[in-house]
Write an enzyme that holds these catalytic residues in place. Sequence first.
Site: not given
Length: 260
Positions: A50, A61, A174
């Site tokens: 990734e 993040d 995911y």
Amino acid sequence: MVAEAQRLEKAVKADGDLKLVAYFMAGHPSKKRSIDVGKRLAATGIAALEIGIPHSDPLADGPVIQKAGQEALAHGMTVAGALEVAAAVATEGIPIVLMTYINPVLSYDPRKFAAEAAQAGVAGVIVPDLPIEEAEPVAGWLRAASLDTVFMVAPTTPPDRIEAIASHSSGFVYCVTVTGITGARKELPEGVPELLAEVKKRTALPVAAGFGISRQEHLKALRGKLDAAVVGSAIVDEIERAGDGVSLVRELLKACGAGR
């Protein structure tokens, strides 16, 4: 070079083991170094790579990956540059998944982004801030370029919505193991096995989990419950310290039943 259909799905599907997906940020600490790190990681025996495209407002993040993204941007990394990094690493033959946000894709032009990502040998794209209700036409352009569209399921996602997200996904689904941002953690949160079981019930696609996975014991706890684990912050932290994450990845692979 156009991505081969189902290549990503086949790569991350568990086969009596747990597959490992490694993450790094394009352009961190420099473009040349990130290509070198990517190629080294590709040779470890992981299932897929990734590659993060740095963005000035990365909502999902944590501090480690945010810092890496800021450094990459400061050194001039762009969407076009990240696609060049992906193309260079894709020559190693490993499936590449791009992790980006919707604004950089829109600024670049979604059709152009999809075409150039496919040309670079990319297999799939993850856009964390693109909900399925707003996915078109961007997801359509990605699919038209034979790119997998990987959507995310969170611990707070209700069962009927899990089904909808899974039906919009290709490559894999995911699962975000935490409510919040990325980052290495000592223990996996409670409720992760239940979330994974819920998702597995609702899709034939491989199921991968990420956010907070960084230790051998995490991987041992996940084996048999899903197909693949994504490790990001722990690798990016090693790269930040002038390492390449390879020894960490090799150690983690041992816990997957896929060590070399």
